[in-house]
Design a protein around this motif. Structure first.
Motif, PDB file in Angstrom:
ATOM      1  N   TYR A 222       0.846  -1.198   0.000  1.00  0.00           N
ATOM      2  CA  TYR A 222       0.000   0.000   0.000  1.00  0.00           C
ATOM      3  C   TYR A 222       0.879   1.244   0.000  1.00  0.00           C
ATOM      4  CZ  TYR A 222      -3.822  -3.117   1.324  1.00  0.00           C
ATOM      5  OH  TYR A 222      -4.758  -4.119   1.349  1.00  0.00           O
ATOM      6  N   LYS A 223       0.268   2.366  -0.314  1.00  0.00           N
ATOM      7  CA  LYS A 223       0.961   3.653  -0.218  1.00  0.00           C
ATOM      8  C   LYS A 223       0.648   4.299   1.126  1.00  0.00           C
ATOM      9  CE  LYS A 223       1.412   4.775  -5.122  1.00  0.00           C
ATOM     10  NZ  LYS A 223       1.173   5.793  -6.178  1.00  0.00           N
ATOM     11  N   LEU A 224       1.688   4.737   1.791  1.00  0.00           N
ATOM     12  CA  LEU A 224       1.541   5.319   3.124  1.00  0.00           C
ATOM     13  C   LEU A 224       2.506   6.495   3.250  1.00  0.00           C
ATOM     14  CD1 LEU A 224       1.166   3.561   6.499  1.00  0.00           C
ATOM     15  CD2 LEU A 224       3.182   4.996   6.164  1.00  0.00           C
ATOM     16  N   ALA A 225       2.063   7.557   3.898  1.00  0.00           N
ATOM     17  CA  ALA A 225       2.912   8.735   4.105  1.00  0.00           C
ATOM     18  C   ALA A 225       2.855   9.157   5.564  1.00  0.00           C
ATOM     19  CB  ALA A 225       2.450   9.884   3.199  1.00  0.00           C
ATOM     20  N   ARG A 226       4.015   9.343   6.160  1.00  0.00           N
ATOM     21  CA  ARG A 226       4.078   9.814   7.545  1.00  0.00           C
ATOM     22  C   ARG A 226       4.370  11.309   7.537  1.00  0.00           C
ATOM     23  NH1 ARG A 226       7.663   6.087  11.330  1.00  0.00           N
ATOM     24  NH2 ARG A 226       6.413   7.209  12.867  1.00  0.00           N
ATOM     25  N   ARG A 227       3.537  12.062   8.240  1.00  0.00           N
ATOM     26  CA  ARG A 227       3.699  13.517   8.328  1.00  0.00           C
ATOM     27  C   ARG A 227       4.200  13.844   9.726  1.00  0.00           C
ATOM     28  NH1 ARG A 227       3.620  15.079   3.063  1.00  0.00           N
ATOM     29  NH2 ARG A 227       1.956  13.952   1.957  1.00  0.00           N
ATOM     30  N   GLN A 228       5.524  14.036   9.815  1.00  0.00           N
ATOM     31  CA  GLN A 228       6.145  14.231  11.124  1.00  0.00           C
ATOM     32  C   GLN A 228       5.639  15.489  11.818  1.00  0.00           C
ATOM     33  OE1 GLN A 228       7.904  12.029  12.556  1.00  0.00           O
ATOM     34  NE2 GLN A 228       8.539  10.669  10.903  1.00  0.00           N
ATOM     35  N   GLU A 229       5.496  16.581  11.051  1.00  0.00           N
ATOM     36  CA  GLU A 229       5.090  17.853  11.657  1.00  0.00           C
ATOM     37  C   GLU A 229       3.724  17.740  12.312  1.00  0.00           C
ATOM     38  OE1 GLU A 229       4.211  22.505  10.354  1.00  0.00           O
ATOM     39  OE2 GLU A 229       5.179  21.121   8.950  1.00  0.00           O
ATOM     40  N   GLU A 230       2.804  17.033  11.659  1.00  0.00           N
ATOM     41  CA  GLU A 230       1.446  16.887  12.193  1.00  0.00           C
ATOM     42  C   GLU A 230       1.305  15.638  13.062  1.00  0.00           C
ATOM     43  OE1 GLU A 230       2.034  17.328   8.915  1.00  0.00           O
ATOM     44  OE2 GLU A 230       1.407  19.412   8.675  1.00  0.00           O
ATOM     45  N   GLN A 231       2.386  14.849  13.181  1.00  0.00           N
ATOM     46  CA  GLN A 231       2.349  13.588  13.932  1.00  0.00           C
ATOM     47  C   GLN A 231       1.153  12.747  13.474  1.00  0.00           C
ATOM     48  OE1 GLN A 231       2.527  15.076  18.090  1.00  0.00           O
ATOM     49  NE2 GLN A 231       4.574  14.166  18.165  1.00  0.00           N
ATOM     50  N   ASN A 281       4.049  10.623  -5.671  1.00  0.00           N
ATOM     51  CA  ASN A 281       5.480  10.361  -5.498  1.00  0.00           C
ATOM     52  C   ASN A 281       5.755   9.419  -4.329  1.00  0.00           C
ATOM     53  OD1 ASN A 281       6.214  12.142  -7.648  1.00  0.00           O
ATOM     54  ND2 ASN A 281       5.899  13.884  -6.264  1.00  0.00           N
ATOM     55  N   THR A 282       4.724   8.688  -3.922  1.00  0.00           N
ATOM     56  CA  THR A 282       4.864   7.734  -2.819  1.00  0.00           C
ATOM     57  C   THR A 282       4.900   6.323  -3.388  1.00  0.00           C
ATOM     58  OG1 THR A 282       3.595   9.217  -1.389  1.00  0.00           O
ATOM     59  CG2 THR A 282       3.862   6.950  -0.645  1.00  0.00           C
ATOM     60  N   TYR A 283       5.870   5.534  -2.919  1.00  0.00           N
ATOM     61  CA  TYR A 283       6.036   4.182  -3.445  1.00  0.00           C
ATOM     62  C   TYR A 283       5.261   3.166  -2.601  1.00  0.00           C
ATOM     63  CZ  TYR A 283       9.861   6.284  -6.100  1.00  0.00           C
ATOM     64  OH  TYR A 283      10.598   7.085  -6.942  1.00  0.00           O
ATOM     65  N   LEU A 284       4.854   2.087  -3.268  1.00  0.00           N
ATOM     66  CA  LEU A 284       4.211   0.996  -2.561  1.00  0.00           C
ATOM     67  C   LEU A 284       5.187   0.351  -1.592  1.00  0.00           C
ATOM     68  CD1 LEU A 284       2.366  -0.692  -5.575  1.00  0.00           C
ATOM     69  CD2 LEU A 284       1.260   0.487  -3.663  1.00  0.00           C
ATOM     70  N   GLN A 285       4.707  -0.007  -0.415  1.00  0.00           N
ATOM     71  CA  GLN A 285       5.527  -0.719   0.552  1.00  0.00           C
ATOM     72  C   GLN A 285       4.675  -1.741   1.274  1.00  0.00           C
ATOM     73  OE1 GLN A 285       6.546   1.571   4.213  1.00  0.00           O
ATOM     74  NE2 GLN A 285       5.579   3.305   3.169  1.00  0.00           N
ATOM     75  N   GLU A 286       5.329  -2.742   1.828  1.00  0.00           N
ATOM     76  CA  GLU A 286       4.604  -3.781   2.534  1.00  0.00           C
ATOM     77  C   GLU A 286       4.158  -3.259   3.890  1.00  0.00           C
ATOM     78  OE1 GLU A 286       4.954  -8.569   3.467  1.00  0.00           O
ATOM     79  OE2 GLU A 286       6.758  -7.406   3.045  1.00  0.00           O
ATOM     80  N   ILE A 287       2.853  -3.335   4.120  1.00  0.00           N
ATOM     81  CA  ILE A 287       2.282  -2.760   5.338  1.00  0.00           C
ATOM     82  C   ILE A 287       1.298  -3.745   5.940  1.00  0.00           C
ATOM     83  CG2 ILE A 287       0.907  -0.849   6.280  1.00  0.00           C
ATOM     84  CD1 ILE A 287       1.813   0.800   3.843  1.00  0.00           C
ATOM     85  N   THR A 288       1.349  -3.896   7.238  1.00  0.00           N
ATOM     86  CA  THR A 288       0.343  -4.671   7.957  1.00  0.00           C
ATOM     87  C   THR A 288      -0.721  -3.709   8.455  1.00  0.00           C
ATOM     88  OG1 THR A 288       1.925  -6.367   8.627  1.00  0.00           O
ATOM     89  CG2 THR A 288      -0.097  -6.190   9.915  1.00  0.00           C
TER      90      THR A 288
END
Length: 398
Positions: A222-231, A281-288
């Protein structure tokens, strides 16, 4: 602001934040598209300050500011809205021709008093721009029968999910026109969850409380993005065909006396929401993934929310100007209702909404990342090609 999708998203957030003031720590689900499309049909018949207030609430004036040359016309502000109405026409046409394997239907209908004279120009404009036809009913002599007829139409258009759109007593002999929009979406996940993996797990309401809910579980790409500023972490869950996606906006921390959403809801703007849900611009990664099954229903009176956002004249018999709808000088909006439904399970999502407006006459990595949505989160369903938000909400307690 450069597009109708931007205006719709801005209206969506304005509406959500205003609604949240009286729905603190409660589940919320609504269709900003249903409300904006139906309100735009109302706006076609408004003039003067009544029309201006509607355009500002819908952010239509910001769409106009970047409309291409030639779209504004030369006959004044009434014609300036044509740019936005034309964009609504294009959007509805694109959605109706969707090639996705998801099911999406959007329908508009005018129910008008059989003895009332509506301006032909208004009927022609709504037909051309919103594919809406006028259905003659007898509000004056048979208001209850007319109410049941409208509710039956809404129920059919929403796959039986929205029932009793207009409650008993809401329609009477003074009702002149009912403008109704109905939307029904049904999509299967691109990768379905397996029912055998669903089990009861705790969902944290805050750091002190939790309740056990049915939690779906699977590992995939899946595509997932972590937004550090907004936690915050954003997960995209595509439906089959990938023309539509659900986005989950999950806060990373929960404070003792909050649901974990307060900071996120305060910070969210149209620009940030567009950035957060842009996965180009987000790559697929293995996510549980751990995602609760949830079923939400909402019923909202729109008048107090819209008045708080600045749309006041339309609800006031002394100030409302609907001279673009009829020559009757005493027309005004008596009620505005929005009802919604959304269910998420292993197969996918089914969602429905309807919006109704009553016009009355003044006389009468290698290690899978774990995304655990086990505490309150925001969600939205977006049409990816047009970037328009179909449904938006908050899940505090599945």
């Amino acid at each position: 602001m450069c597009s109708l999708s931007a205006a719709n998203a801005s209206f969506c957030l304005d509406f959500f934040k205003e609604l949240s003031k009286v729905k603190r720590n409660e589940n919320i689900v609504f269709s900003p598209l249903s409300i904006s499309v139906s309100l735009s049909m109302v706006q076609l018949g408004a003039r003067g300050n009544t029309a201006e207030e509607m355009k500002k609430v819908l952010h239509i004036h910001e769409v106009l500011s970047t409309a291409s040359p030639g779209t504004k016309g030369t006959t004044g502000k009434c014609e300036e809205a044509g740019g936005a109405h034309s964009q609504f026409q294009e959007l509805l046409s694109a959605l109706s021709k969707s090639g996705s394997s998801c099911s999406l239907s959007i329908a508009n209908r005018l129910f008008g008093e059989v003895t009332f004279q509506f301006l032909q120009q208004y009927l022609d404009s709504t037909r051309a721009l919103y594919q809406v036809e006028l259905k003659a009913v007898n509000f004056f002599n048979a208001p209850e029968k007319s109410r049941r007829k409208i509710n039956s139409w809404v129920k059919k258009q929403t796959g039986g999910k929205i029932k009793d759109m207009f409650p008993p007593g809401s329609i009477n002999c003074t009702t002149t026109l009912a403008l109704v929009n109905a939307i029904h979406f049904k999509g299967q996940w691109a990768t379905k969850f397996k029912e055998k993996n669903t089990r009861k797990m705790p969902f944290r309401l805050n750091k002190r409380e939790h309740r056990n809910v049915l939690m779906m579980h699977q590992t995939g790409e899946y595509k997932l993005a972590r937004r550090q500023e907004e936690q915050m972490t954003v997960l995209e869950l595509p439906y089959t065909g990938k023309e539509f996606s659900m986005f989950i906006l999950l806060p990373e921390n929960i404070c003792d006396e909050s649901t974990g959403l307060e900071q996120l809801e305060t910070a969210v703007t149209y620009e940030k929401l567009a950035e957060w849900t842009n996965m180009e611009n987000t790559y697929l990664q293995e996510i549980t993934i751990y995602l609760p099954q949830f079923r939400l229903e909402g019923s909202y009176e729109l008048r107090p929310v819209l008045e708080a956002l600045g749309m006041r004249d339309a609800f006031n018999v002394e100030h409302a100007d609907f001279s673009g709808l009829s020559r009757n000088p005493e027309l005004f909006l008596s009620e505005a209702i929005h009802k919604s439904f959304l269910e998420v399970n292993e197969e996918g999502t089914e969602a429905a909404a309807a919006t109704g407006w009553l016009v009355v006459a003044g006389s009468c990595s290698s290690i899978p990342y774990e995304f655990r949505a086990d505490h309150p989160f925001l969600f939205l369903i977006k049409h990816n090609p047009s970037k328009n938000i179909l449904f938006f909400g908050r899940c505090c307690s599945p």
